[in-house]
Design an enzyme around this catalytic site. Structure first.
Site, PDB file in Angstrom:
ATOM      1  N   ARG A 123      39.576  22.592  56.551  1.00  0.00           N
ATOM      2  CA  ARG A 123      40.780  22.854  55.765  1.00  0.00           C
ATOM      3  C   ARG A 123      40.543  22.833  54.250  1.00  0.00           C
ATOM      4  O   ARG A 123      41.451  22.573  53.469  1.00  0.00           O
ATOM      5  CB  ARG A 123      41.907  21.895  56.145  1.00  0.00           C
ATOM      6  CG  ARG A 123      42.380  22.059  57.589  1.00  0.00           C
ATOM      7  CD  ARG A 123      43.710  21.377  57.809  1.00  0.00           C
ATOM      8  NE  ARG A 123      44.222  21.669  59.148  1.00  0.00           N
ATOM      9  CZ  ARG A 123      44.038  20.873  60.205  1.00  0.00           C
ATOM     10  NH1 ARG A 123      43.349  19.737  60.066  1.00  0.00           N
ATOM     11  NH2 ARG A 123      44.528  21.200  61.380  1.00  0.00           N
ATOM     12  N   LYS A 145      39.841  35.032  44.804  1.00  0.00           N
ATOM     13  CA  LYS A 145      40.115  35.893  45.956  1.00  0.00           C
ATOM     14  C   LYS A 145      38.923  35.837  46.905  1.00  0.00           C
ATOM     15  O   LYS A 145      37.786  36.103  46.501  1.00  0.00           O
ATOM     16  CB  LYS A 145      40.350  37.337  45.517  1.00  0.00           C
ATOM     17  CG  LYS A 145      41.733  37.626  45.000  1.00  0.00           C
ATOM     18  CD  LYS A 145      41.874  39.135  44.800  1.00  0.00           C
ATOM     19  CE  LYS A 145      43.241  39.526  44.337  1.00  0.00           C
ATOM     20  NZ  LYS A 145      43.367  40.990  44.170  1.00  0.00           N
ATOM     21  N   GLU A 187      33.560  48.254  37.122  1.00  0.00           N
ATOM     22  CA  GLU A 187      34.553  47.180  37.017  1.00  0.00           C
ATOM     23  C   GLU A 187      34.674  46.678  35.577  1.00  0.00           C
ATOM     24  O   GLU A 187      35.733  46.205  35.165  1.00  0.00           O
ATOM     25  CB  GLU A 187      34.206  46.031  37.958  1.00  0.00           C
ATOM     26  CG  GLU A 187      34.366  46.356  39.446  1.00  0.00           C
ATOM     27  CD  GLU A 187      35.816  46.315  39.912  1.00  0.00           C
ATOM     28  OE1 GLU A 187      36.719  46.118  39.079  1.00  0.00           O
ATOM     29  OE2 GLU A 187      36.046  46.489  41.124  1.00  0.00           O
ATOM     30  N   LYS A 229      39.805  38.590  32.781  1.00  0.00           N
ATOM     31  CA  LYS A 229      40.262  38.223  34.119  1.00  0.00           C
ATOM     32  C   LYS A 229      40.782  36.792  34.142  1.00  0.00           C
ATOM     33  O   LYS A 229      41.787  36.498  34.799  1.00  0.00           O
ATOM     34  CB  LYS A 229      39.140  38.398  35.137  1.00  0.00           C
ATOM     35  CG  LYS A 229      39.634  38.193  36.573  1.00  0.00           C
ATOM     36  CD  LYS A 229      38.698  38.746  37.610  1.00  0.00           C
ATOM     37  CE  LYS A 229      39.340  38.692  38.993  1.00  0.00           C
ATOM     38  NZ  LYS A 229      38.439  39.238  40.041  1.00  0.00           N
ATOM     39  N   GLU A 239      48.659  36.962  42.381  1.00  0.00           N
ATOM     40  CA  GLU A 239      48.936  38.394  42.313  1.00  0.00           C
ATOM     41  C   GLU A 239      50.389  38.748  42.618  1.00  0.00           C
ATOM     42  O   GLU A 239      50.694  39.699  43.332  1.00  0.00           O
ATOM     43  CB  GLU A 239      47.996  39.159  43.266  1.00  0.00           C
ATOM     44  CG  GLU A 239      47.827  40.630  42.914  1.00  0.00           C
ATOM     45  CD  GLU A 239      46.775  41.293  43.774  1.00  0.00           C
ATOM     46  OE1 GLU A 239      45.635  41.382  43.310  1.00  0.00           O
ATOM     47  OE2 GLU A 239      47.090  41.708  44.901  1.00  0.00           O
ATOM     48  N   ARG A 243      48.636  40.176  37.636  1.00  0.00           N
ATOM     49  CA  ARG A 243      47.292  40.267  38.200  1.00  0.00           C
ATOM     50  C   ARG A 243      47.083  41.566  38.976  1.00  0.00           C
ATOM     51  O   ARG A 243      45.954  42.029  39.126  1.00  0.00           O
ATOM     52  CB  ARG A 243      47.007  39.058  39.105  1.00  0.00           C
ATOM     53  CG  ARG A 243      45.571  39.040  39.619  1.00  0.00           C
ATOM     54  CD  ARG A 243      45.197  37.741  40.293  1.00  0.00           C
ATOM     55  NE  ARG A 243      43.815  37.775  40.758  1.00  0.00           N
ATOM     56  CZ  ARG A 243      43.170  36.762  41.306  1.00  0.00           C
ATOM     57  NH1 ARG A 243      43.785  35.608  41.463  1.00  0.00           N
ATOM     58  NH2 ARG A 243      41.916  36.886  41.680  1.00  0.00           N
ATOM     59  N   ASN A 247      43.969  45.773  39.953  1.00  0.00           N
ATOM     60  CA  ASN A 247      43.711  46.718  41.037  1.00  0.00           C
ATOM     61  C   ASN A 247      43.669  48.160  40.542  1.00  0.00           C
ATOM     62  O   ASN A 247      43.698  49.090  41.353  1.00  0.00           O
ATOM     63  CB  ASN A 247      44.786  46.579  42.121  1.00  0.00           C
ATOM     64  CG  ASN A 247      44.724  45.237  42.813  1.00  0.00           C
ATOM     65  OD1 ASN A 247      43.672  44.812  43.268  1.00  0.00           O
ATOM     66  ND2 ASN A 247      45.859  44.550  42.883  1.00  0.00           N
ATOM     67  N   HIS A 250      41.940  50.836  42.467  1.00  0.00           N
ATOM     68  CA  HIS A 250      41.570  50.269  43.761  1.00  0.00           C
ATOM     69  C   HIS A 250      42.382  50.832  44.924  1.00  0.00           C
ATOM     70  O   HIS A 250      41.891  50.864  46.049  1.00  0.00           O
ATOM     71  CB  HIS A 250      41.686  48.743  43.726  1.00  0.00           C
ATOM     72  CG  HIS A 250      40.577  48.080  42.955  1.00  0.00           C
ATOM     73  ND1 HIS A 250      40.344  48.346  41.631  1.00  0.00           N
ATOM     74  CD2 HIS A 250      39.643  47.158  43.328  1.00  0.00           C
ATOM     75  CE1 HIS A 250      39.317  47.617  41.211  1.00  0.00           C
ATOM     76  NE2 HIS A 250      38.874  46.903  42.219  1.00  0.00           N
ATOM     77  N   HIS A 254      39.771  51.868  47.513  1.00  0.00           N
ATOM     78  CA  HIS A 254      39.651  51.233  48.826  1.00  0.00           C
ATOM     79  C   HIS A 254      39.821  52.253  49.955  1.00  0.00           C
ATOM     80  O   HIS A 254      39.175  52.141  51.006  1.00  0.00           O
ATOM     81  CB  HIS A 254      40.676  50.116  48.962  1.00  0.00           C
ATOM     82  CG  HIS A 254      40.303  48.876  48.217  1.00  0.00           C
ATOM     83  ND1 HIS A 254      41.172  47.811  48.059  1.00  0.00           N
ATOM     84  CD2 HIS A 254      39.158  48.506  47.586  1.00  0.00           C
ATOM     85  CE1 HIS A 254      40.573  46.852  47.359  1.00  0.00           C
ATOM     86  NE2 HIS A 254      39.361  47.253  47.062  1.00  0.00           N
ATOM     87  N   HIS A 268      31.177  50.008  46.362  1.00  0.00           N
ATOM     88  CA  HIS A 268      32.516  49.631  45.890  1.00  0.00           C
ATOM     89  C   HIS A 268      32.776  50.129  44.473  1.00  0.00           C
ATOM     90  O   HIS A 268      33.803  50.766  44.197  1.00  0.00           O
ATOM     91  CB  HIS A 268      32.679  48.112  45.947  1.00  0.00           C
ATOM     92  CG  HIS A 268      33.958  47.627  45.334  1.00  0.00           C
ATOM     93  ND1 HIS A 268      35.195  47.814  45.919  1.00  0.00           N
ATOM     94  CD2 HIS A 268      34.201  46.987  44.158  1.00  0.00           C
ATOM     95  CE1 HIS A 268      36.133  47.302  45.149  1.00  0.00           C
ATOM     96  NE2 HIS A 268      35.564  46.794  44.079  1.00  0.00           N
TER      97      HIS A 268
END
Length: 370
Positions: A123, A145, A187, A229, A239, A243, A247, A250, A254, A268
């Site tokens: 956990r 993330k 990026e 960032k 997000e 935030r 993206n 993206h 993606h 990527h």
């Protein structure tokens, strides 16, 4: 070159990003004050472990930190349920305790899957990021993330779980293949496009030198990207607002990755490069920005060797309807509507859910051509 430290301000979960030379050899000394017990599990892959594993282990030994390691297959395909299960079972077989920390030594794939393991096992375990690719140093290692891919899309299973420390050693970038450096550079450009026009101008002057190996340029770009960032993450960790600007490119990118099979056909960063060109082209077509800005972005990305259109990867059938289907599965879809990050100009991005299907399909059909 002196180290530069960037702070990610998240209250009790704040942490530092250190950018400099020779950090791998100092990793143990830098990590030991943050460990709840002097024991770590190092997760790496078959490409990175032979290059950097021994240096990291030596620094851990010197700091009195006991360690075990897990080496995963290299590549985006590793970010799946099967490899995550193997990783979790292997780490648990070591008899870990909640005070045991994980270290992700590798690129974005290793950072994402290791961070997800840290979030899930017992956990919650602490973990440290030591990104070994340019893309990971400026993007995936910062912000918490974590996750894996599924057949339905990229990063659809995961958790927000912040690292305790990020070490960006610019020396480890020296041996990267040119294509991987270029993919990471995409990026970096993103940060200029969404909120820092002067940084984009700097990249326009220094981007080729950065990709060619200029360490001072690399450090400046990594620090600037991490600061950008870190500021956004501190304001919007999960997000729910600003935030989402990260993206940019993206939603398109993606979908392109999914259609190409998340493999070596389209890395990527290469997908994001095409995606950012598409985002600017769509913005221009919708009247949000001057078409000249879209041309400037495309030409800059092309100047460092990045693909700027699906035509640059002609061995795939880029069917617009199929790509739209991938986009519909994006985790940022809200009430069935796609969320796009569009641009008013270089340095100013905004979120929009008001995009007509016709111009969107024209962009997909043209493959990003302006």
């Amino acid at each position: 070159m002196d180290d530069v430290t960037v702070s990610v301000d998240l209250g009790a979960r704040s942490y530092e990003i250190i950018v400099g030379e020779g950090l791998l050899a100092r990793a143990g000394a830098l990590a030991v004050p943050l460990l709840r017990q002097p024991r770590v599990i190092v997760v790496s892959d078959e490409n990175v472990a032979p290059r950097f594993g021994a240096a990291l282990e030596a620094s851990l030994d010197a700091a009195g930190i006991t360690h075990q390691s897990v080496v995963l297959p290299a590549g985006e395909g590793t970010k799946d349920f099967a490899n995550f299960a193997k990783l979790a079972e292997t780490i648990l077989s070591f008899g870990i305790e909640r005070g045991t920390s994980l270290i992700a030594l590798g690129g974005g794939v290793i950072g994402d899957i290791t961070g997800f393991a840290a979030a899930a096992l017992l956990r919650g375990l602490d973990f440290i990021q030591i990104p070994t690719s340019l893309l990971a140093q400026v993007d995936s290692s910062v912000g918490g993330k974590t996750g894996i891919n599924t057949a339905q899309g990229k990063n659809l299973v995961g958790a927000f779980h912040q690292p305790r420390l990020v070490l960006c050693d610019v020396d480890v970038l020296d041996g990267l293949p040119e294509r991987e450096l270029q993919a990471g550079y995409a990026e970096i450009v993103k940060y200029g496009l969404i909120g820092d026009a002067p940084f984009f101008d700097w990249l326009d002057q220094n981007g080729q030198a950065l990709c060619a190996g200029d360490k001072s340029a690399r450090q400046h770009a990594v620090v600037t990207s991490c600061k950008a960032k870190a500021d956004i993450v501190a304001e919007d960790e999960q997000e729910s607002g600003r935030r989402a600007l990260l993206n940019f490119g993206h939603t398109f990118g993606h979908a392109l990755e999914a259609e190409s099979g998340f493999g070596d056909i389209l890395l990527h960063g290469e997908a994001i490069s095409i995606g950012m060109v598409m985002a600017f082209a769509l913005s221009a077509r919708l009247g949000h920005c001057d078409p000249a800005a879209a041309v400037t972005v495309r030409d800059h990305l092309r100047s460092v060797g990045l693909p700027v259109s699906t035509a640059d990867r002609p061995n795939i059938n880029w069917d617009p309807n199929t790509l739209l289907g991938h986009m519909a599965k994006d985790k940022k879809v809200t009430d069935g509507e796609l969320t796009f990050v569009l641009a008013r100009r270089i340095g100013e991005a905004f979120l929009s859910r008001e995009v007509d299907r016709t111009p969107l399909m024209e962009i997909l059909e043209n493959g990003g051509a302006l």
